[in-house]
Design an enzyme around this catalytic site. Sequence first.
Site, PDB file in Angstrom:
ATOM      1  N   ASP A  70     -46.470 -19.936  11.232  1.00  0.00           N
ATOM      2  CA  ASP A  70     -46.398 -20.483  10.298  1.00  0.00           C
ATOM      3  C   ASP A  70     -47.047 -21.901  10.237  1.00  0.00           C
ATOM      4  OD1 ASP A  70     -45.148 -21.415   6.671  1.00  0.00           O
ATOM      5  OD2 ASP A  70     -44.638 -23.653   8.175  1.00  0.00           O
ATOM      6  N   GLU A  82     -50.343 -15.992   8.062  1.00  0.00           N
ATOM      7  CA  GLU A  82     -50.956 -15.932   6.102  1.00  0.00           C
ATOM      8  C   GLU A  82     -52.041 -15.975   6.748  1.00  0.00           C
ATOM      9  OE1 GLU A  82     -48.068 -17.873   3.625  1.00  0.00           O
ATOM     10  OE2 GLU A  82     -48.034 -18.371   5.134  1.00  0.00           O
ATOM     11  N   CYS A 117     -35.023 -16.727   1.944  1.00  0.00           N
ATOM     12  CA  CYS A 117     -34.363 -16.689   2.828  1.00  0.00           C
ATOM     13  C   CYS A 117     -34.083 -15.467   3.781  1.00  0.00           C
ATOM     14  CB  CYS A 117     -32.552 -16.110   2.052  1.00  0.00           C
ATOM     15  SG  CYS A 117     -31.446 -16.333   3.503  1.00  0.00           S
ATOM     16  N   CYS A 144     -30.373 -12.925   4.522  1.00  0.00           N
ATOM     17  CA  CYS A 144     -30.366 -12.372   3.528  1.00  0.00           C
ATOM     18  C   CYS A 144     -31.644 -11.539   2.718  1.00  0.00           C
ATOM     19  CB  CYS A 144     -29.406 -12.841   2.268  1.00  0.00           C
ATOM     20  SG  CYS A 144     -29.501 -14.042   1.344  1.00  0.00           S
ATOM     21  N   CYS A 163     -30.201 -21.488   1.111  1.00  0.00           N
ATOM     22  CA  CYS A 163     -30.003 -20.372   0.347  1.00  0.00           C
ATOM     23  C   CYS A 163     -28.706 -20.597  -0.200  1.00  0.00           C
ATOM     24  CB  CYS A 163     -29.792 -18.660   1.494  1.00  0.00           C
ATOM     25  SG  CYS A 163     -29.467 -17.540   0.679  1.00  0.00           S
ATOM     26  N   CYS A 171     -26.243 -16.753   0.264  1.00  0.00           N
ATOM     27  CA  CYS A 171     -25.903 -16.497   2.101  1.00  0.00           C
ATOM     28  C   CYS A 171     -24.868 -18.072   2.946  1.00  0.00           C
ATOM     29  CB  CYS A 171     -26.526 -15.466   2.368  1.00  0.00           C
ATOM     30  SG  CYS A 171     -27.688 -16.026   3.434  1.00  0.00           S
ATOM     31  N   ASP A 218     -40.552 -25.085   7.749  1.00  0.00           N
ATOM     32  CA  ASP A 218     -41.384 -23.385   8.299  1.00  0.00           C
ATOM     33  C   ASP A 218     -40.874 -22.647   9.491  1.00  0.00           C
ATOM     34  OD1 ASP A 218     -42.540 -25.469   7.870  1.00  0.00           O
ATOM     35  OD2 ASP A 218     -42.845 -26.862   9.305  1.00  0.00           O
TER      36      ASP A 218
END
Length: 361
Positions: free
Chosen positions: A183, A267, A320, A323, A339, A342, A349
């Site tokens: 990232d 990315e 997340c 999950c 999250c 969960c 990051d």
Amino acid sequence: MLLGFKTELKLNNQHRIALMKHCGVARHAWNWGLGLTKQILDHNKVNPDSKIKFPSAIDLHKWLVALVKSENEWYYECSKSTPQQALMALREAWKRCFNKTAGVPKFKKKGKRDSFTLEGTVKILGNNKIQVPVIGVLKTYERLPQVLTKSCTISRQADRWFISFRFEVNQQDCLSDTVVGVDLGVKALATLSTGEVVLGAKSYKKHEAKLSRMQWLNRHKIIGSNNWKKAQLQIARLHMKIANIRKDTLHKLTTLLAKNHGTVVIEDLNVSGMMANHKLAKAIADMGFFEFRRQLTYKCELYGSKLLVVDRWFPSSKICSSCGTKKETLALNERVFECGHCGFVIDRDLNAAVNLKKIAS
Ligand SMILES: [Zn+2]
């Protein structure tokens, strides 16, 4: 495998003049050869019974030496490989034209895509110097790869000059087959899915403060005056220093990634879109994401690792990583991902980096 390398030259005026002369010779040889070969083709069209053999690059060079060089003394100030290479390129251009993979070669105009090729003793000396035939030792801003090469091409874009060459490398073995997600960020240069965080160069901030101070102190100098010129030179040097620190940091990061991981997932940043956001723009320009991508691409090739570029619309920050639930909104200043489903808590990051990794594994 053959790798290509291209970087900007740092020139003095004497070198600049020599490079211009070489461009002139390359262009002259090309245009002369093109004129001649066109005449031959025209002749053969009109006289199908007494066709002239279409010349090879060697023929063309022999004729050039006999007919053109003696008439144009400035040819002797340049490397003899330059017109030779220009004629070889011309012959290749005709070959592509005859194969119908390209159009008819065109005459070259001064200042448009100026370039020439040198062959012979091309030697890399130390980190930032390269020796080339006739012209001598040229300096570069960027560190050169320590390799052997026999020829190089020098080209001009506006008032900047570039050198490029190709070299043979044994593909090096990547050290493992692990997958890593990366990232790229504003706060840290990169956060890896392994938990490693690579910060930007530290010394860089100090230089930047100095730079803005210098720009401010010189704001009233008369443009074009000697004092202004002096200040401009100092400012330019500082810019260069900052650019070099940045590049070094990126080199370390991209080598670390390509060498130690079998697959690197990044990315596809919408850099132009992000540039529109002024606050982010500076940080992104500072970190050099274009340069990051360029380096990572060739290093992955070198180490035989895979580079996976994920679509820019993939919501890596909003999912997340534990999950898989996607958040609807996530503000830019929320540095920790929590999250709602969960209850998983993780650095923002790192969460994004892990999500990127998951795409490949
Ligand atoms: Zn969750």
